[in-house]
Design an enzyme around this catalytic site. Sequence first.
Site, mmCIF file in Angstrom:
data_model
loop_
_atom_site.group_PDB
_atom_site.id
_atom_site.type_symbol
_atom_site.label_atom_id
_atom_site.label_comp_id
_atom_site.label_asym_id
_atom_site.label_seq_id
_atom_site.Cartn_x
_atom_site.Cartn_y
_atom_site.Cartn_z
ATOM 1 N N ASP A 1 0.871 -1.180 0.000
ATOM 2 C CA ASP A 1 0.000 0.000 0.000
ATOM 3 C C ASP A 1 0.901 1.221 0.000
ATOM 4 O OD1 ASP A 1 -1.706 2.076 0.461
ATOM 5 O OD2 ASP A 1 -2.451 1.352 2.403
ATOM 6 N N TYR B 1 -5.969 14.589 -12.411
ATOM 7 C CA TYR B 1 -5.045 13.479 -12.662
ATOM 8 C C TYR B 1 -3.646 14.015 -13.005
ATOM 9 C CZ TYR B 1 -2.603 9.818 -15.250
ATOM 10 O OH TYR B 1 -1.647 8.946 -15.706
#
Length: 282
Positions: free
Chosen positions: A38, A127
Amino acid sequence: MSTKVLVTGGHGQLGTELTLMLQNRGYETFGLGHRDLDITNLSQVRDVFQTIHPDVVCHTAAYTAVDKAETDRNGAFLVNAYGTRNVAIAAEEAGAKLVYVSTDYVFNGEKEGTYSEFDQPSPLGVYGQSKYAGEQFVHDFSTKYFITRTSWVYGQYGGNFVKTMLKLAENHDRLKVVNDQRGCPTWTRDLAAKIIELIQTDQYGTYHISNSGSCTWYEFAKAIFEIKGIDIQVAPCTTEEFPRPAKRPHNSVFEHMALRLNGFDEVENWKSGLKDFLSMKR
């Protein structure tokens, strides 16, 4: 002793290709998906890096849902900015070279002509902004980095434009495709090969890596159907006819100045890359 390479996003479109190519070339390779790593958790990233002791880290993990990012700003920045910061910190502590895969969406697309690595980024959407923030963290925390901006990526693993077009052709006899956005299609195999070339050097910095030449999405679609011998009517349309939540740059054609000036060969033309990809048995 073989070089150890850790690939984040190791189960994604580019990560899978890169992991397999590295393994084939004799690198001890760890392709880690988000269940194994993660990247938004710094202490976990440090633990994994300290266990593996990588010599090179190829950071391909990313939040790539361009339209969703517009309403999930926190999610995009958490992964693309702070996730990249965490990877950069842990790679630096491990003494590893770092490859960060960035995007043509760091540019606003308003320039006439091609974008070099020395043009100033000015992303239009969340983004692109979050990926550019990731680049900033790489500058801040890594001393041995390759920022590799790429564009219009397709390949064998994961979803992409080429697969979408072939799928649509199965049950449509006509398609409309945007003809006012121009960029450089990039085959994951060519991109991965160039990244592997880079990591064998100390020629750090920012690189634009895509197949050479450029086209619009409409021209890209036409080429796919021509190569495959599929009889389908493709009509050009404008971006305005297909409104999307996130703005896309109208022009994101790369100049490969850093490859050229650092003595690397240009990547093959996008059309020959596409032919090679479409001729592969799958």
